[in-house]
Motif scaffolding. Sequence first.
Motif, PDB file in Angstrom:
ATOM      1  N   UNK A 221      15.630 -11.142   9.274  1.00 30.78           N
ATOM      2  CA  UNK A 221      15.083  -9.782   9.148  1.00 30.78           C
ATOM      3  C   UNK A 221      14.908  -9.163  10.536  1.00 30.78           C
ATOM      4  N   UNK A 222      15.178  -7.863  10.669  1.00 36.45           N
ATOM      5  CA  UNK A 222      15.118  -7.216  11.994  1.00 36.45           C
ATOM      6  C   UNK A 222      13.701  -7.015  12.527  1.00 36.45           C
ATOM      7  N   UNK A 223      12.708  -7.258  11.698  1.00 35.95           N
ATOM      8  CA  UNK A 223      11.321  -7.143  12.129  1.00 35.95           C
ATOM      9  C   UNK A 223      10.462  -8.059  11.266  1.00 35.95           C
ATOM     10  N   UNK A 224       9.190  -8.187  11.639  1.00 36.69           N
ATOM     11  CA  UNK A 224       8.267  -8.998  10.873  1.00 36.69           C
ATOM     12  C   UNK A 224       8.006  -8.368   9.504  1.00 36.69           C
ATOM     13  N   UNK A 225       7.813  -9.217   8.514  1.00 40.03           N
ATOM     14  CA  UNK A 225       7.557  -8.746   7.151  1.00 40.03           C
ATOM     15  C   UNK A 225       6.177  -9.218   6.690  1.00 40.03           C
ATOM     16  N   UNK A 226       5.835  -8.841   5.473  1.00 38.40           N
ATOM     17  CA  UNK A 226       4.575  -9.292   4.883  1.00 38.40           C
ATOM     18  C   UNK A 226       4.494 -10.809   4.831  1.00 38.40           C
ATOM     19  N   UNK A 227       5.635 -11.479   4.698  1.00 41.06           N
ATOM     20  CA  UNK A 227       5.638 -12.942   4.652  1.00 41.06           C
ATOM     21  C   UNK A 227       5.140 -13.535   5.961  1.00 41.06           C
ATOM     22  N   UNK A 228       5.587 -12.963   7.078  1.00 42.43           N
ATOM     23  CA  UNK A 228       5.152 -13.462   8.389  1.00 42.43           C
ATOM     24  C   UNK A 228       3.645 -13.318   8.564  1.00 42.43           C
ATOM     25  N   UNK A 229       3.105 -12.199   8.094  1.00 41.61           N
ATOM     26  CA  UNK A 229       1.662 -11.967   8.232  1.00 41.61           C
ATOM     27  C   UNK A 229       0.884 -13.008   7.441  1.00 41.61           C
ATOM     28  N   UNK A 230       1.336 -13.300   6.228  1.00 40.37           N
ATOM     29  CA  UNK A 230       0.673 -14.325   5.418  1.00 40.37           C
ATOM     30  C   UNK A 230       0.708 -15.679   6.115  1.00 40.37           C
ATOM     31  N   UNK A 231       1.889 -16.044   6.608  1.00 39.00           N
ATOM     32  CA  UNK A 231       2.021 -17.331   7.292  1.00 39.00           C
ATOM     33  C   UNK A 231       1.133 -17.397   8.534  1.00 39.00           C
ATOM     34  N   UNK A 232       1.133 -16.313   9.308  1.00 39.03           N
ATOM     35  CA  UNK A 232       0.328 -16.281  10.538  1.00 39.03           C
ATOM     36  C   UNK A 232      -1.156 -16.501  10.266  1.00 39.03           C
ATOM     37  N   UNK A 233      -1.613 -16.064   9.107  1.00 38.59           N
ATOM     38  CA  UNK A 233      -3.039 -16.170   8.775  1.00 38.59           C
ATOM     39  C   UNK A 233      -3.359 -17.401   7.924  1.00 38.59           C
ATOM     40  N   UNK A 234      -2.430 -18.336   7.864  1.00 37.20           N
ATOM     41  CA  UNK A 234      -2.703 -19.624   7.236  1.00 37.20           C
ATOM     42  C   UNK A 234      -2.553 -19.686   5.736  1.00 37.20           C
ATOM     43  N   UNK A 235      -1.970 -18.647   5.127  1.00 32.76           N
ATOM     44  CA  UNK A 235      -1.764 -18.668   3.681  1.00 32.76           C
ATOM     45  C   UNK A 235      -0.467 -19.403   3.338  1.00 32.76           C
ATOM     46  N   UNK A 236      -0.435 -19.974   2.149  1.00 36.90           N
ATOM     47  CA  UNK A 236       0.798 -20.590   1.643  1.00 36.90           C
ATOM     48  C   UNK A 236       1.790 -19.492   1.284  1.00 36.90           C
ATOM     49  N   UNK A 380      -5.322  -8.162   4.531  1.00 34.56           N
ATOM     50  CA  UNK A 380      -4.421  -8.052   5.680  1.00 34.56           C
ATOM     51  C   UNK A 380      -3.667  -6.724   5.655  1.00 34.56           C
ATOM     52  N   UNK A 381      -3.059  -6.381   6.779  1.00 32.68           N
ATOM     53  CA  UNK A 381      -2.323  -5.120   6.911  1.00 32.68           C
ATOM     54  C   UNK A 381      -0.842  -5.390   7.146  1.00 32.68           C
ATOM     55  N   UNK A 382      -0.013  -4.454   6.721  1.00 32.69           N
ATOM     56  CA  UNK A 382       1.426  -4.557   6.936  1.00 32.69           C
ATOM     57  C   UNK A 382       1.747  -4.503   8.428  1.00 32.69           C
ATOM     58  N   UNK A 383       2.793  -5.239   8.858  1.00 28.57           N
ATOM     59  CA  UNK A 383       3.135  -5.247  10.277  1.00 28.57           C
ATOM     60  C   UNK A 383       3.642  -3.887  10.760  1.00 28.57           C
ATOM     61  N   UNK A 384       3.578  -3.689  12.051  1.00 28.48           N
ATOM     62  CA  UNK A 384       4.018  -2.433  12.652  1.00 28.48           C
ATOM     63  C   UNK A 384       5.491  -2.185  12.352  1.00 28.48           C
TER      64      UNK A 384
END
Length: 396
Positions: A221-236, A380-384
């Motif tokens: 993906x050309x940018x971070x997605x909602x999946x990355x945000x979940x992973x970054x915050x320790x969610x499965x 959480x919020x959507x990435x920029x």
Amino acid sequence: MRRQKRIFVIVIDSLGIGVMPDGERFGDIEVNTLGHISESVEDFQIPTLQKLGLANLTPLRQVPEVARPLGYQAVLKEKSNGKDTMTGHWEIMGIETRKPFKTFTEHGFPKELIGELEKRTGHKVIGNKSASGTEIIEELGEEEIATGHMIVYTSADSVMQICGNEETFGLEELYRCCKIARELTMREEWRVGRVIARPYIGKKKGEFERTSNRHDYALKPPMRTALDVLQDHGFDVISVGKIRDIFDGEGITKAYKSKSSIHGMEQTNEIAGKDFHGLCFVNLVDFDAKWGHRRDPEGYAKELEQFDKGLSVLLETLREDDLLIITADHGNDPTYIGTDHTREKVPFLAYSKSMEGGGRLSEQDTFAVIGATILDNFGLSMPEGTIGASLLGELK
């Protein structure tokens, strides 16, 4: 509705529910995958999807609307410029694709690309046309086995597919060649969304059979997605089916590979019986690959009926603090001309046992409301740079 511990998002691959306003620009006129499936078959039984309000979104000949459906329903429009798998899934998680991926349906891949592929892999390319995977293996499989040549083909989607016999060409050699193809097709003029390894077994026509060792080499993906945000915050972030490949593993914490859509639902039901905190993201590809592209409305209808049975099991398994979302990534009207995807709106069905209300929501202008709703649920919020606004406040 209170915030949920687990969210299940199931993508019924290609289940469009009516043409997009700009469909004609994509060559799609009056298409409706689900509606035309219903018109094409005599019997069509999807009682669980009916209870969730699917027939309230587009008229179905055998399936009436329900006055009080479970949960909430909406129609989602695609904002991105495209109608392919990656574009649809990426948008679900927040990315608007403005420049579509390259397709090579009409004339196959350019001779310059094929020449580079042959030079780098050491295999002569045969095929190089738009074709059904099963048909091109029947046509060229014996030649590949006898010569060591490499079957390359494409489809209406933005893909380069490479076939290799597991017993003669070898699985690792097939994967090596696909990695080279992925490197070559990073160039802008040859940029395809995915390179797909398509292994098969058998020694002669009539015996060839594709195996489950398929592997997709997708663009990141050309940018971070909602999946990355979940992973970054320790969610499965658990993927089922080809989700991991579509996102090239970005934001995925655990991946399950499916042998079929029925198997994918069995895996989803098994996961629902376990404890996790976060998202289970599911793609069920057979609707698209087996029935949409092959223009088989009866097969598509039967697959939906099988899915409905698995879905009824899931609804029983869901806990009070679970949220289920059912959607699609594009259309693939099996009654339309050609074999391409169709530019369509998709369903949004949302259900939780903790919901007190239900009913029809307004039409949304992007699939990305799904990713935004998921993140909102977890605070959480959507990435920029991404798109999408949460619907969580409307799910009560």
